[in-house]
Design an enzyme around this catalytic site. Structure first.
Site, PDB file in Angstrom:
ATOM      1  N   ASP A 110     -99.532 -15.866 -64.603  1.00 29.81           N
ATOM      2  CA  ASP A 110     -98.152 -15.430 -63.571  1.00 29.81           C
ATOM      3  C   ASP A 110     -97.039 -15.143 -64.740  1.00 29.81           C
ATOM      4  O   ASP A 110     -97.504 -17.083 -64.954  1.00 29.81           O
ATOM      5  CB  ASP A 110     -98.147 -15.700 -62.435  1.00 29.81           C
ATOM      6  CG  ASP A 110     -97.026 -15.085 -61.527  1.00 29.81           C
ATOM      7  OD1 ASP A 110     -96.952 -15.726 -59.982  1.00 29.81           O
ATOM      8  OD2 ASP A 110     -96.027 -14.740 -62.346  1.00 29.81           O
ATOM      9  N   GLY A 111     -96.075 -14.355 -65.091  1.00 33.71           N
ATOM     10  CA  GLY A 111     -95.274 -14.600 -65.830  1.00 33.71           C
ATOM     11  C   GLY A 111     -94.123 -16.035 -65.006  1.00 33.71           C
ATOM     12  O   GLY A 111     -93.368 -16.796 -65.359  1.00 33.71           O
ATOM     13  N   GLN A 158    -104.665  -5.758 -58.800  1.00 35.73           N
ATOM     14  CA  GLN A 158    -104.792  -4.259 -59.580  1.00 35.73           C
ATOM     15  C   GLN A 158    -105.572  -3.162 -58.917  1.00 35.73           C
ATOM     16  O   GLN A 158    -106.524  -3.736 -60.201  1.00 35.73           O
ATOM     17  CB  GLN A 158    -104.001  -4.337 -60.325  1.00 35.73           C
ATOM     18  CG  GLN A 158    -103.495  -4.723 -61.775  1.00 35.73           C
ATOM     19  CD  GLN A 158    -102.043  -4.449 -62.091  1.00 35.73           C
ATOM     20  OE1 GLN A 158    -100.958  -4.973 -61.248  1.00 35.73           O
ATOM     21  NE2 GLN A 158    -101.991  -5.435 -62.972  1.00 35.73           N
ATOM     22  N   ASP A 165     -90.744  -6.589 -68.335  1.00 36.18           N
ATOM     23  CA  ASP A 165     -91.594  -5.294 -68.056  1.00 36.18           C
ATOM     24  C   ASP A 165     -92.927  -5.197 -67.513  1.00 36.18           C
ATOM     25  O   ASP A 165     -94.192  -5.482 -67.525  1.00 36.18           O
ATOM     26  CB  ASP A 165     -92.024  -5.279 -69.768  1.00 36.18           C
ATOM     27  CG  ASP A 165     -93.029  -4.388 -69.729  1.00 36.18           C
ATOM     28  OD1 ASP A 165     -93.801  -3.469 -70.648  1.00 36.18           O
ATOM     29  OD2 ASP A 165     -92.580  -2.523 -68.796  1.00 36.18           O
ATOM     30  N   SER A 166     -92.706  -5.274 -65.872  1.00 36.96           N
ATOM     31  CA  SER A 166     -92.980  -5.729 -65.123  1.00 36.96           C
ATOM     32  C   SER A 166     -93.148  -4.316 -63.947  1.00 36.96           C
ATOM     33  O   SER A 166     -92.508  -3.054 -64.358  1.00 36.96           O
ATOM     34  CB  SER A 166     -92.803  -6.468 -63.859  1.00 36.96           C
ATOM     35  OG  SER A 166     -92.057  -5.714 -63.423  1.00 36.96           O
ATOM     36  N   THR A 167     -94.565  -3.990 -63.425  1.00 36.04           N
ATOM     37  CA  THR A 167     -94.366  -3.048 -62.637  1.00 36.04           C
ATOM     38  C   THR A 167     -93.302  -3.775 -61.494  1.00 36.04           C
ATOM     39  O   THR A 167     -92.509  -4.542 -61.391  1.00 36.04           O
ATOM     40  CB  THR A 167     -95.796  -3.524 -61.659  1.00 36.04           C
ATOM     41  OG1 THR A 167     -96.195  -4.124 -61.571  1.00 36.04           O
ATOM     42  CG2 THR A 167     -96.889  -3.086 -62.328  1.00 36.04           C
ATOM     43  N   ASP A 222     -98.855  -3.192 -71.665  1.00 37.48           N
ATOM     44  CA  ASP A 222     -99.959  -1.650 -72.128  1.00 37.48           C
ATOM     45  C   ASP A 222     -98.961  -2.153 -73.531  1.00 37.48           C
ATOM     46  O   ASP A 222    -100.488  -1.374 -74.301  1.00 37.48           O
ATOM     47  CB  ASP A 222     -98.869  -0.792 -71.660  1.00 37.48           C
ATOM     48  CG  ASP A 222     -98.035  -0.407 -71.794  1.00 37.48           C
ATOM     49  OD1 ASP A 222     -97.767  -0.784 -70.571  1.00 37.48           O
ATOM     50  OD2 ASP A 222     -96.935  -0.420 -72.401  1.00 37.48           O
ATOM     51  N   HIS A 242     -89.715   2.121 -74.003  1.00 38.71           N
ATOM     52  CA  HIS A 242     -89.545   0.628 -75.036  1.00 38.71           C
ATOM     53  C   HIS A 242     -88.742   1.159 -76.050  1.00 38.71           C
ATOM     54  O   HIS A 242     -88.537  -0.803 -76.166  1.00 38.71           O
ATOM     55  CB  HIS A 242     -91.466   1.432 -75.087  1.00 38.71           C
ATOM     56  CG  HIS A 242     -92.998   1.140 -74.845  1.00 38.71           C
ATOM     57  ND1 HIS A 242     -93.652   1.711 -74.422  1.00 38.71           N
ATOM     58  CD2 HIS A 242     -92.382  -0.213 -73.780  1.00 38.71           C
ATOM     59  CE1 HIS A 242     -94.319   1.378 -73.198  1.00 38.71           C
ATOM     60  NE2 HIS A 242     -94.186   0.290 -73.085  1.00 38.71           N
TER      61      HIS A 242
HETATM   62  N1  SAM Z   1     -93.304   0.961 -67.236  1.00 38.12           N
HETATM   63  C1  SAM Z   1     -93.659  -0.427 -66.043  1.00 38.12           C
HETATM   64  C2  SAM Z   1     -92.971   0.262 -65.707  1.00 38.12           C
HETATM   65  O1  SAM Z   1     -91.552   0.074 -65.286  1.00 38.12           O
HETATM   66  O2  SAM Z   1     -93.388  -0.258 -64.185  1.00 38.12           O
HETATM   67  C3  SAM Z   1     -94.483  -0.892 -66.845  1.00 38.12           C
HETATM   68  C4  SAM Z   1     -95.720  -1.263 -67.312  1.00 38.12           C
HETATM   69  S1  SAM Z   1     -96.298  -2.905 -67.743  1.00 38.12           S
HETATM   70  C5  SAM Z   1     -98.447  -1.777 -67.502  1.00 38.12           C
HETATM   71  C6  SAM Z   1     -96.151  -3.747 -66.418  1.00 38.12           C
HETATM   72  C7  SAM Z   1     -97.195  -4.746 -66.456  1.00 38.12           C
HETATM   73  O3  SAM Z   1     -96.775  -6.078 -65.219  1.00 38.12           O
HETATM   74  C8  SAM Z   1     -98.941  -4.528 -65.925  1.00 38.12           C
HETATM   75  O4  SAM Z   1     -99.627  -5.029 -67.272  1.00 38.12           O
HETATM   76  C9  SAM Z   1     -98.778  -5.586 -64.752  1.00 38.12           C
HETATM   77  O5  SAM Z   1    -100.476  -5.978 -64.931  1.00 38.12           O
HETATM   78  C10 SAM Z   1     -97.498  -6.792 -65.213  1.00 38.12           C
HETATM   79  N2  SAM Z   1     -97.351  -7.363 -64.341  1.00 38.12           N
HETATM   80  C11 SAM Z   1     -97.091  -7.327 -62.709  1.00 38.12           C
HETATM   81  N3  SAM Z   1     -97.152  -8.649 -62.260  1.00 38.12           N
HETATM   82  C12 SAM Z   1     -96.792 -10.094 -63.244  1.00 38.12           C
HETATM   83  C13 SAM Z   1     -96.665 -10.947 -63.051  1.00 38.12           C
HETATM   84  N4  SAM Z   1     -96.803 -11.900 -61.934  1.00 38.12           N
HETATM   85  N5  SAM Z   1     -96.806 -11.578 -64.259  1.00 38.12           N
HETATM   86  C14 SAM Z   1     -97.110 -10.744 -65.645  1.00 38.12           C
HETATM   87  N6  SAM Z   1     -97.519  -9.512 -65.467  1.00 38.12           N
HETATM   88  C15 SAM Z   1     -96.951  -9.168 -64.604  1.00 38.12           C
END
Ligand code: SAM
Length: 280
Positions: free
Chosen positions: A137-138, A30, A155-157, A85, A61
């Site tokens: 990948d989660g 990304q 806590d994903s995007t 983060d 959080h």
């Molecule tokens: N607070 C934010 C929101 O509400 O959108 C989320 C913050 S956190 C930075 C989101 C994290 O999810 C990112 O670091 C991203 O790299 C991670 N992420 C996205 N897809 C993922 C996956 N398939 N497995 C693990 N982590 C993932």
């Protein structure tokens, strides 16, 4: 870069003035940028979507950790999906009952750059001996996981890009597989006024696997458009109904200082606006 405009929505968005860019790069997964804004402090965005800011991250959080952890009451093993983060990890680490935390984050550059440029988010949590960081990948991790967790926090995007797989029925089924008895799953599930389809889709998918599934909410200023919903899923229907007295006893015993969360907010957060209830 003089300003940063979020591109999550086509016809509506928020703009930040940029006083300084700390980091900007296209990672393997990304586009990542961390910049300084006069009102919100350091801000991190991924693929054009605001992820977290120093000024308001505490709301998100605290609500995604203390609500499930105080509802559970005796969580020992916690899984965080995403959360690069480090803010979620910081709040989970405040619970002395928690003996083991696994965090599965797909993008190691997010972890590394947030450690460096958003140090107050993790605040040393990555060095906690209870913490095990997995770069993966989660969804894939859960498919192969044979462990059981008391609380799983996704806590994903948003469900576009690498996080799309974290909003699927298969993901929720695997979360169920990896939850211990009385376990709770909570997930970031979007701003309901703007992303109501995400709420209804998640609800329909969770009901196939969990006895009790609902949402709770909080307003985080930089997740624009109103309250953010957090999905709630467990087989123990009592956990969502606990009195604020019981939550209050657990909160007092834990001796954790919060800036948003408190037992009254805990109970009230499960009250949903009528338009969400109507949609469900
Ligand atoms: N607070 C934010 C929101 O509400 O959108 C989320 C913050 S956190 C930075 C989101 C994290 O999810 C990112 O670091 C991203 O790299 C991670 N992420 C996205 N897809 C993922 C996956 N398939 N497995 C693990 N982590 C993932």
């Amino acid at each position: 870069m003089k300003s940063y405009t979020e591109t999550l929505y086509d016809s509506y968005g928020q703009e930040f003035t940029v006083d300084k860019v700390y980091f900007e790069n296209k990672t393997d997964h990304q586009h990542l940028v961390i910049f300084e804004n006069a009102r919100f402090g350091r801000v991190m965005a991924l693929d054009g979507i605001i992820q977290t800011t120093e000024a308001d991250e505490f709301i998100y959080h605290e609500m995604m950790t203390h609500v499930p952890l105080f509802a559970h009451g005796n969580a020992s093993r916690v899984l965080i999906i995403g959360g690069g983060d480090g803010g979620m990890l910081r709040e989970v680490c405040k619970h002395s009952s928690v003996q083991h935390i696994t965090q599965v984050e797909i993008d190691d550059q997010v972890v590394d750059m947030c450690k460096q440029f958003l140090p107050n988010h993790s605040a040393g949590a990555y060095d906690d001996p209870r913490v095990n960081i997995v770069i993966d990948d989660g969804a894939r991790f859960l498919t192969e996981c044979n462990e059981h967790f008391d609380v799983i926090i996704s806590d994903s995007t948003d469900p576009i890009g690498p996080a799309d797989v974290l909003f699927t029925s298969e993901f929720y089924q695997n979360c169920k597989k990896c939850l211990a008895d009385d376990g709770i799953l909570v997930t970031q599930n979007g701003v309901a006024f703007m992303q109501l389809d995400e709420v209804t889709t998640t609800s329909s998918r969770l009901q196939a696997y969990f006895t009790d599934h609902s949402f709770y909410c909080a307003a985080i200023p930089t997740y624009i458009g109103g309250v953010m919903t957090f999905a709630w899923a467990t087989d123990n229907v009592q956990l969502r109904q606990l009195s604020s007295d019981i939550i209050g006893q657990r909160f007092a015993a834990a001796n954790i200082n919060c800036r948003y969360y408190n037992p009254s907010i805990h109970s009230a957060s499960f009250a949903l606006p009528q338009y969400i209830l109507d949609a469900l």
